[in-house]
Design a protein around this motif. Structure first.
Motif, PDB file in Angstrom:
ATOM      1  N   SER A 381      19.770   5.626   9.155  1.00 54.84           N
ATOM      2  CA  SER A 381      19.789   4.329   9.833  1.00 54.84           C
ATOM      3  C   SER A 381      21.112   3.627   9.571  1.00 54.84           C
ATOM      4  CB  SER A 381      18.639   3.456   9.333  1.00 54.84           C
ATOM      5  OG  SER A 381      17.396   4.055   9.595  1.00 54.84           O
ATOM      6  N   GLY A 382      21.505   2.757  10.475  1.00 55.34           N
ATOM      7  CA  GLY A 382      22.790   2.085  10.374  1.00 55.34           C
ATOM      8  C   GLY A 382      23.879   2.879  11.072  1.00 55.34           C
ATOM      9  N   VAL A 383      25.126   2.453  10.886  1.00 56.94           N
ATOM     10  CA  VAL A 383      26.255   3.135  11.514  1.00 56.94           C
ATOM     11  C   VAL A 383      26.360   4.565  10.995  1.00 56.94           C
ATOM     12  CG1 VAL A 383      28.762   3.155  11.768  1.00 56.94           C
ATOM     13  CG2 VAL A 383      27.517   0.985  11.890  1.00 56.94           C
ATOM     14  N   LEU A 384      26.468   5.507  11.903  1.00 57.15           N
ATOM     15  CA  LEU A 384      26.560   6.919  11.538  1.00 57.15           C
ATOM     16  C   LEU A 384      27.982   7.282  11.115  1.00 57.15           C
ATOM     17  CD1 LEU A 384      24.520   8.270  14.558  1.00 57.15           C
ATOM     18  CD2 LEU A 384      23.801   8.438  12.158  1.00 57.15           C
ATOM     19  N   GLN A 385      28.068   8.211  10.194  1.00 59.19           N
ATOM     20  CA  GLN A 385      29.366   8.743   9.805  1.00 59.19           C
ATOM     21  C   GLN A 385      29.640   9.981  10.655  1.00 59.19           C
ATOM     22  OE1 GLN A 385      31.276   7.046   7.617  1.00 59.19           O
ATOM     23  NE2 GLN A 385      29.614   5.567   7.496  1.00 59.19           N
TER      24      GLN A 385
END
Length: 392
Positions: A381-385
């Motif tokens: 979850s959140g911004v993906l790397q």
């Protein structure tokens, strides 16, 4: 963000990815194949993340949303405008080409916004996003922070994906470019990361929101058909508000889907707090709270389904909170279906009856997975790397 805790394999559920892996990895190295096959993803991510060529097919994302926003196919097509942000500066009245405001407010029509490189964008005034706009931060590190943030006012068909929004501050009344490209007078704005006002068909996915002066996400004044998915909400007192105020009865028509999000650490309350309308809250991970996790007033209805609630070590263990209005009792329909509770967490649900909703249409529908898999479903979850040479 770093991966969250991972549980046992859930390959039995992910049949579709097997097909997609075969399709997308025909010409991929054996090392990459192994990496792809080892990933466990929720139904939204399965739709595009297995494709190592996603950069060439960014618009595939529009077909991946579920929940009340439905598919975002109005955001793509032959008339789509591809716009790249090359300049991190901001001018609220006369934005220059290459800036985020120029693409999001000035240009009209179907606009797909990407970014040339990592950027820290400090908005001088709130950014009013036009209908049929996609802000796609995949592959770079985009921060909108340290002053004004994002607003969607009377607009529709908007995707916000892959950006970090934080340290948002209240804004005094002033002039700003509106979502129609014309200068308007904007009143006082609280320090929210993203505020929806009379908006519809909005999808907010894989973004990281934290540490804002007011809240992280407000869905207000008749906004409806919203999907909030795969986001990381952290370091915040008031997290998510669904419904403007107790007197705004038009919010009775509000429908919001909240799925695959990670709440914590240090989220105190409103995950979400709902007035009047309806929310389907499913397969989210709650890492503690202070006042409560889910609350409401003014006869809201909510189906909490297969979430994982991990109560704080000390303090309140109860997930829910209910407010009575004007001293007269209020009625709520709060139902818990298949939720998992750890560390003493508990959920006081409405006695008798049942929530008939969500009543999704075919394009909105998705399978809610058993709560024991929530850690896996929310681990990214959140911004993906996203590396430059591989899948996200």
């Amino acid at each position: 963000m770093a991966f969250h805790h991972v549980t046992n394999s859930v390959y039995w559920y992910f049949i579709l990815p097997v097909v997609m892996v075969t399709f997308f990895t025909t010409n991929v190295s054996s090392a990459k194949k192994s990496e792809i096959e080892g990933m466990e993803m929720n139904v939204i991510d399965q739709c595009w993340r297995f494709n190592p060529e996603w950069r060439k097919h960014r618009q595939q994302l529009a077909n991946c949303s579920v929940g009340y926003a439905g598919k975002m196919t109005n955001n793509i097509g032959k008339d789509l405008i591809h716009y790249k942000v090359t300049d991190h500066s901001d001018h609220p009245l006369n934005p220059t080409p290459g800036t985020l405001r120029y693409g999001a407010s000035k240009i009209q029509g179907k606009v797909w916004i990407t970014f040339q490189r990592d950027m820290d964008i400090k908005l001088v005034k709130p950014l009013l996003i036009s209908s049929f706009t996609t802000i796609d931060g995949r592959g770079v590190d985009i921060h909108i922070a340290d002053n004004a943030c994002l607003m969607i006012y009377k607009e529709t068909n908007i995707i916000i994906h892959g950006i970090r929004v934080h340290h948002c501050r209240p804004q005094a009344p002033g002039m700003v470019m509106g979502s129609d490209g014309k200068i308007i007078a904007l009143g006082q704005v609280d320090g929210d990361a993203i505020r929806l006002v009379s908006a519809s068909k909005i999808w907010i996915d894989h973004s990281t929101l934290y540490d804002c002066q007011d809240g992280l996400l407000d869905v207000t004044r008749g906004s409806t058909d919203i999907t909030i998915s795969n986001n990381w909400f952290r370091e915040q007192n008031k997290v998510m508000l669904l419904g403007h105020d107790d007197g705004f009865v038009r919010d009775k028509n509000m429908k919001v889907t909240v799925i695959y999000n990670y709440f914590g650490p240090n989220c105190h309350q409103r995950m979400p707090r709902i007035r009047h309308g309806y929310a389907h809250v499913a397969n989210n991970l709650y890492m503690g709270w202070v006042q409560y996790a889910i609350g409401g007033s003014m006869e809201p209805s909510l189906k909490s389904q297969s979430n994982l609630f991990i109560a704080p070590t000390t303090g309140k263990k109860e997930v829910t909170w209910r407010k009575s209005s004007n001293g007269i009792g209020d009625t709520w329909e709060f139902y818990s279906v298949g939720d998992a509770f750890e560390n003493g967490a508990s959920f006081i649900e409405t006695k008798g009856g049942q929530v008939i909703k969500p009543n999704y249409k075919l394009e909105q529908n998705f399978k809610v997975v058993d709560a024991k898999f929530v850690r896996s479903l929310t681990r990214s979850s959140g911004v993906l790397q996203c590396s430059k040479t591989s899948i996200c």
